[in-house]
Design a protein around this motif. Structure first.
Motif, PDB file in Angstrom:
ATOM      1  N   VAL A   1       0.814  -1.217   0.000  1.00  0.00           N
ATOM      2  CA  VAL A   1       0.000   0.000   0.000  1.00  0.00           C
ATOM      3  C   VAL A   1       0.849   1.269   0.000  1.00  0.00           C
ATOM      4  CG1 VAL A   1      -1.567   1.343   1.477  1.00  0.00           C
ATOM      5  CG2 VAL A   1      -2.061  -1.056   0.984  1.00  0.00           C
ATOM      6  N   GLY A   2       1.964   1.242   0.743  1.00  0.00           N
ATOM      7  CA  GLY A   2       2.791   2.441   0.850  1.00  0.00           C
ATOM      8  C   GLY A   2       3.960   2.224   1.784  1.00  0.00           C
ATOM      9  N   ALA A   3       4.505   3.321   2.273  1.00  0.00           N
ATOM     10  CA  ALA A   3       5.706   3.276   3.105  1.00  0.00           C
ATOM     11  C   ALA A   3       5.390   3.674   4.537  1.00  0.00           C
ATOM     12  CB  ALA A   3       6.772   4.206   2.535  1.00  0.00           C
ATOM     13  N   GLY A   4       5.949   2.926   5.472  1.00  0.00           N
ATOM     14  CA  GLY A   4       5.839   3.270   6.872  1.00  0.00           C
ATOM     15  C   GLY A   4       6.853   4.324   7.272  1.00  0.00           C
ATOM     16  N   SER A   5       6.789   4.728   8.517  1.00  0.00           N
ATOM     17  CA  SER A   5       7.595   5.864   8.980  1.00  0.00           C
ATOM     18  C   SER A   5       9.089   5.592   8.985  1.00  0.00           C
ATOM     19  CB  SER A   5       7.148   6.262  10.390  1.00  0.00           C
ATOM     20  OG  SER A   5       7.342   5.185  11.300  1.00  0.00           O
ATOM     21  N   MET A   6       9.494   4.321   8.964  1.00  0.00           N
ATOM     22  CA  MET A   6      10.923   4.005   9.026  1.00  0.00           C
ATOM     23  C   MET A   6      11.520   3.677   7.662  1.00  0.00           C
ATOM     24  SD  MET A   6      11.534   4.708  12.033  1.00  0.00           S
ATOM     25  CE  MET A   6      13.269   4.274  11.934  1.00  0.00           C
ATOM     26  N   VAL A   7      10.792   3.921   6.582  1.00  0.00           N
ATOM     27  CA  VAL A   7      11.315   3.678   5.232  1.00  0.00           C
ATOM     28  C   VAL A   7      12.097   4.909   4.791  1.00  0.00           C
ATOM     29  CG1 VAL A   7      10.719   3.193   2.831  1.00  0.00           C
ATOM     30  CG2 VAL A   7       9.393   2.141   4.675  1.00  0.00           C
ATOM     31  N   PRO A   8      13.425   4.792   4.612  1.00  0.00           N
ATOM     32  CA  PRO A   8      14.239   5.979   4.306  1.00  0.00           C
ATOM     33  C   PRO A   8      13.825   6.696   3.032  1.00  0.00           C
ATOM     34  CG  PRO A   8      15.637   4.102   4.895  1.00  0.00           C
ATOM     35  CD  PRO A   8      14.244   3.570   4.722  1.00  0.00           C
ATOM     36  N   GLU A   9      13.367   5.942   2.036  1.00  0.00           N
ATOM     37  CA  GLU A   9      13.055   6.559   0.733  1.00  0.00           C
ATOM     38  C   GLU A   9      11.812   7.444   0.794  1.00  0.00           C
ATOM     39  OE1 GLU A   9      15.508   3.032   0.412  1.00  0.00           O
ATOM     40  OE2 GLU A   9      13.495   3.331   1.264  1.00  0.00           O
ATOM     41  N   ASN A  10      10.966   7.292   1.834  1.00  0.00           N
ATOM     42  CA  ASN A  10       9.772   8.118   1.995  1.00  0.00           C
ATOM     43  C   ASN A  10       8.910   8.117   0.732  1.00  0.00           C
ATOM     44  OD1 ASN A  10       7.957   9.865   3.305  1.00  0.00           O
ATOM     45  ND2 ASN A  10       9.003  11.698   2.549  1.00  0.00           N
ATOM     46  N   THR A  11       8.716   6.916   0.174  1.00  0.00           N
ATOM     47  CA  THR A  11       7.869   6.798  -1.009  1.00  0.00           C
ATOM     48  C   THR A  11       6.409   6.985  -0.619  1.00  0.00           C
ATOM     49  OG1 THR A  11       7.908   4.403  -0.675  1.00  0.00           O
ATOM     50  CG2 THR A  11       9.449   5.311  -2.276  1.00  0.00           C
TER      51      THR A  11
END
Length: 363
Positions: free
Chosen positions: A155-165
């Motif tokens: 669905v998307g990126a959580g808060s700890m995903v560096p790429e901030n997709t």
């Protein structure tokens, strides 16, 4: 208890709507030395003390985490089994608990002296690649769905995903299905870009069930003013948590909870801020032993790649001076001491989230 500065909020609390919490006795973990992660297994420690403390706390409704969050279980099967288990929990305690399907159930819980239990997910992994499963879980009584946990999913990126997709095409489909099935979209744990994309995509008001303000503590689990403002502009509500992320380099206390509530009100307005403690209402009896248990859990979460910056040894996942069944009364007093009126306190404690679910779920 110190009397509140403004009449209308007293020792008998108004409606308390905890947008993300739990019903469990954490001391049983110490007795059994289970060492298991608490998230996603909220019903395993339901006992008489937990139920008594819940009632004493004045909690009218609480969104509990059930279903798959992380781990080795099959996400779909585990989530269905969790729903069935919580159905049994509620059926076993009909004089104390009420399963919430509509906003009117929350009012019924208040009138009957029970606590409304709201079924909520903290991930969407159980959907697999089929957004149509939203309707399945809605039919089983799931009323709140958080799009991501700390990591990335379909669905998307959580808060700890560096790429901030941002929100994926599948994520857009999921948001549309949640809207169509009148399920509240929750953007807790989401990365900033995913959060902003979902705010724009949703045709219904949304929530961030449990977070803090990044302007006060620059940690990924907290939300920027842009995110907070976006939720409010769409008619949604932001819940402030009782978590260690409220202070960057120290051990937060109750005063920090109030600080974040006041900042959120300044950004969002008094109609768009509530509480989502991310905890229960039973106090820890042996804090040194619990510190050891939590330190071990933090190490496991880090090794599994699901930890968040701000989780660190020596810091427990709650506010030590806002524990136990008096936590909401203490918070009400502190908010009054900070100059908030009884009207605003009642909104923050529950009326804002009640209005939100009336808007999303219907009466």
């Amino acid at each position: 208890m110190t009397a509140l500065a403004d009449p209308g909020v007293n020792d008998v609390l108004p409606m308390v709507f905890n947008a993300l919490g739990g019903i469990s006795n954490p001391n049983l973990r110490l007795l059994a030395q289970e060492g298991e992660a608490a998230v996603g297994r909220s019903g395993t420690r339901l006992d008489a003390r937990a139920l008594a403390d819940l009632r004493s706390s004045g909690t009218t409704a609480v969104n509990i985490t059930l279903g798959y969050v992380f781990g080795d279980e099959d996400p779909f099967e585990y989530s269905v089994a969790e729903i069935a288990r919580w159905n049994r929990n509620i059926q076993a305690h009909p004089d104390q608990l009420l399963k919430v399907r509509s906003a009117s159930d929350i009012r019924t819980a208040k009138e009957s002296g029970r606590t409304g239990v709201i079924y909520g997910f903290q991930n969407t992994e159980m959907l697999g690649t089929d957004a149509g499963r939203v309707a399945t879980f809605a039919g089983l009584g799931t009323r709140v769905v958080q799009l991501t946990y700390n990591g990335a999913n379909a669905v998307g990126a959580g808060s700890m995903v560096p790429e901030n997709t941002g929100l994926t095409p599948f994520g857009h489909d999921v948001v549309a299905e949640l809207n169509a099935n009148r399920v509240l979209v929750d953007l807790g744990h989401s990365g900033e870009a995913t959060c902003l994309d979902a705010i724009a995509a949703s045709t219904a008001p949304i929530c961030i069930s449990h977070t803090g303000c990044r302007a006060l503590a620059d940690l990924p689990r907290n939300k920027t003013d842009q995110e907070l403002r976006g939720v409010a502009q769409g008619g949604g509500v932001v819940g402030i948590y009782f978590m260690p992320f409220l202070a960057e380099d120290s051990f937060p206390g109750a005063v920090d909870v109030v600080r974040h509530i006041v900042h959120a009100i300044n950004v969002c307005g008094e109609d768009h801020v509530g509480i989502g403690t991310d905890g229960g209402t039973t106090q820890i009896d042996d804090m040194p032993a619990y510190h050891k248990l939590i330190d071990d859990e933090i190490a496991r979460r880090k090794a599994a790649g699901i930890g968040a910056r701000g989780e660190k040894p020596g810091v427990v996942p709650f506010i030590p001076d806002l524990q136990g069944p008096d936590q909401f009364r203490k918070l009400a007093t502190l908010m009054a001491d900070a100059g908030l009126s009884s009207r605003v306190i009642e909104k923050v404690l529950g009326l804002n989230f009640l209005r939100l679910v009336e808007d999303v779920w219907g009466q």
